[in-house]
Design a protein around this motif. Structure first.
Motif, short mmCIF file in Angstrom:
data_model
loop_
_atom_site.label_atom_id
_atom_site.label_comp_id
_atom_site.label_asym_id
_atom_site.label_seq_id
_atom_site.Cartn_x
_atom_site.Cartn_y
_atom_site.Cartn_z
N ARG A 1 4.23 33.72 29.27
CA ARG A 1 4.29 35.16 28.99
C ARG A 1 5.13 35.90 30.02
N ARG A 2 5.70 37.00 29.56
CA ARG A 2 6.48 37.91 30.41
C ARG A 2 7.60 37.21 31.16
N ALA A 3 8.22 36.25 30.51
CA ALA A 3 9.34 35.53 31.14
C ALA A 3 10.25 34.99 30.05
N VAL A 4 11.50 34.79 30.38
CA VAL A 4 12.45 34.24 29.43
C VAL A 4 12.13 32.75 29.19
N GLY A 5 12.31 32.33 27.94
CA GLY A 5 12.12 30.93 27.60
C GLY A 5 13.45 30.26 27.30
N LEU A 6 13.40 29.15 26.61
CA LEU A 6 14.63 28.42 26.27
C LEU A 6 15.26 29.02 25.03
N THR A 7 16.28 29.80 25.23
CA THR A 7 16.97 30.49 24.14
C THR A 7 18.41 29.99 24.04
N ALA A 8 19.11 30.49 23.02
CA ALA A 8 20.51 30.12 22.83
C ALA A 8 21.37 30.56 24.02
N VAL A 9 21.08 31.73 24.56
CA VAL A 9 21.86 32.23 25.71
C VAL A 9 21.61 31.33 26.93
N VAL A 10 20.36 30.92 27.13
CA VAL A 10 20.04 30.00 28.22
C VAL A 10 20.80 28.69 28.04
N ALA A 11 20.78 28.18 26.81
CA ALA A 11 21.45 26.91 26.53
C ALA A 11 22.94 27.00 26.82
N LYS A 12 23.56 28.11 26.40
CA LYS A 12 25.01 28.26 26.62
C LYS A 12 25.33 28.39 28.10
N THR A 13 24.53 29.20 28.82
CA THR A 13 24.78 29.39 30.25
C THR A 13 24.58 28.10 31.03
N GLU B 1 13.38 37.03 33.98
CA GLU B 1 13.57 37.74 32.72
C GLU B 1 14.98 37.59 32.15
N ASP B 2 15.94 37.26 32.99
CA ASP B 2 17.34 37.20 32.55
C ASP B 2 17.68 35.77 32.10
N PRO B 3 18.06 35.59 30.82
CA PRO B 3 18.39 34.25 30.35
C PRO B 3 19.58 33.64 31.06
N HIS B 4 20.51 34.48 31.53
CA HIS B 4 21.66 33.96 32.27
C HIS B 4 21.22 33.35 33.61
N ASN B 5 20.24 33.97 34.24
CA ASN B 5 19.72 33.41 35.48
C ASN B 5 19.06 32.05 35.24
N LEU B 6 18.24 31.97 34.18
CA LEU B 6 17.59 30.70 33.88
C LEU B 6 18.62 29.63 33.56
N GLY B 7 19.62 29.97 32.78
CA GLY B 7 20.66 28.99 32.44
C GLY B 7 21.42 28.51 33.66
#
Length: 256
Positions: A140-152, A115-121
C-alpha cells in the motif's frame, strides 16, 4: 475481436514499453499476449523483436503511432509496445533462495513507500548491476511493478525479484530474526564510505520526501549518511540508493 473487447484487453493488460525493454521481455520467460509495432518502425532492433515474437508464435499487430501513444499513455515507446500478463511478485523466501543459488550472502533492498515509478525502475537497474538478490516493497501507498517501472529498468525487471509485503516493519523484524543486518539512512549516520556490507544485509531506502518512516528507523541496526558539501542537502532516492548499493558492492567484492 470487437473494439469493445480490444479496449477491455488494453485496460486489463500490463505493458512493456520501448525497444530494449521489449527485447529483454521477449527473451525472458514472461508471458506476453501481443506485440504492437508502429507501422513505419524500422531498424535492426525492430527486426530482432519481430524474429523473437515469431519464434514464440506471438500475435504481431502493426499499428499507427496514435494507438501506441494511447497504450503507453504517451511515454516514449520508440514504436514498440508489448501487452503482457501482470508482473509477478516474488516471496521473501524466493529472495533468500536467489542468494542461496548464487552461493552468496543475501543483499536485499527495502523500499519504504517509494512513489515515483522512475525511481523504482532506476533502482532495479542498479540492483541488477550490483547483484542484489531482491527488492522488498509494501503493498500500500507505494508504486508497484508498472509499465513505466519496466521501461525505466531497461530489462532489469526480468532479473531482479520483487517481493510485495503487507507490513514492512514486521518484515524487517523477520529478516533480523533470520540473521539479516538492517541498514538505514540518517543525517547523523556513519559515513557510507566506511560501510562494510559483508554478510547478510538489508538496505532501507526512504520515501522521496519523508525519508525512512520512524517505525522502520527504530528497527535499523545501523544508519548511514551520504556527506554533501554543496547547497542542496538531499539527493534523489534512486541516486542515493545507487551510491549506497555500489559501496555495498565494493565492500562485498574488494579488489585483489
Amino acid at each position: 475481436m470487437t473494439e469493445k473487447d480490444q479496449k477491455f484487453e488494453d485496460e486489463e493488460s500490463e505493458f512493456v514499453i520501448g525497444r530494449h525493454p521489449a527485447v529483454a521481455a521477449l527473451r525472458s520467460k514472461q508471458e506476453i499476449n501481443k506485440v504492437f509495432i508502429q507501422n513505419d518502425a524500422k531498424g535492426e532492433i525492430i527486426d530482432e523483436i519481430m524474429r523473437l515474437a515469431k519464434r514464440r508464435n506471438l500475435v504481431i499487430q502493426k499499428s499507427p503511432k496514435q494507438k501506441l501513444d494511447q497504450l503507453s499513455i504517451h511515454e516514449n515507446h520508440q514504436g514498440v509496445v508489448l501487452t503482457v500478463a501482470a508482473f509477478k511478485y516474488a516471496t521473501i523466501d524466493d529472495l533468500f533462495e536467489n542468494a542461496k543459488q548464487k552461493e552468496e550472502d543475501p543483499f536485499f533492498l527495502i523500499l519504504d513507500n517509494l512513489e515515483d515509478p522512475h525511481n523504482l525502475g532506476s533502482i532495479m537497474r542498479t540492483a541488477d548491476a550490483v547483484g542484489a538478490h531482491g527488492i522488498i516493497i509494501p503493498k500500500r501507498r507505494a508504486v508497484g511493478l508498472t509499465a513505466v517501472v519496466a521501461k525505466t529498468s531497461t530489462g532489469a525487471i526480468e532479473h531482479v525479484p520483487v517481493a510485495r509485503v503487507t507490513n514492512l516493519v514486521n518484515t524487517v523484524k523477520d529478516l533480523k530474526k533470520a540473521g539479516v543486518w538492517i541498514f538505514g539512512t540518517a543525517m547523523d549516520g556513519t559515513d557510507y564510505r566506511r560501510w562494510n556490507a559483508k554478510g547478510a544485509v538489508g538496505l532501507i531506502i526512504g520515501n522521496e520526501g519523508k525519508g525512512v518512516s520512524p517505525l522502520l528507523q527504530k528497527n535499523v541496526d545501523e544508519t548511514l549518511s551520504i556527506p554533501m558539501v554543496g547547497h542542496v542537502q538531499s539527493l534523489n532516492a534512486s541516486v542515493a540508493a545507487s551510491l549506497l548499493m555500489y559501496q555495498a558492492f565494493n565492500s562485498r567484492n574488494p579488489l585483489n
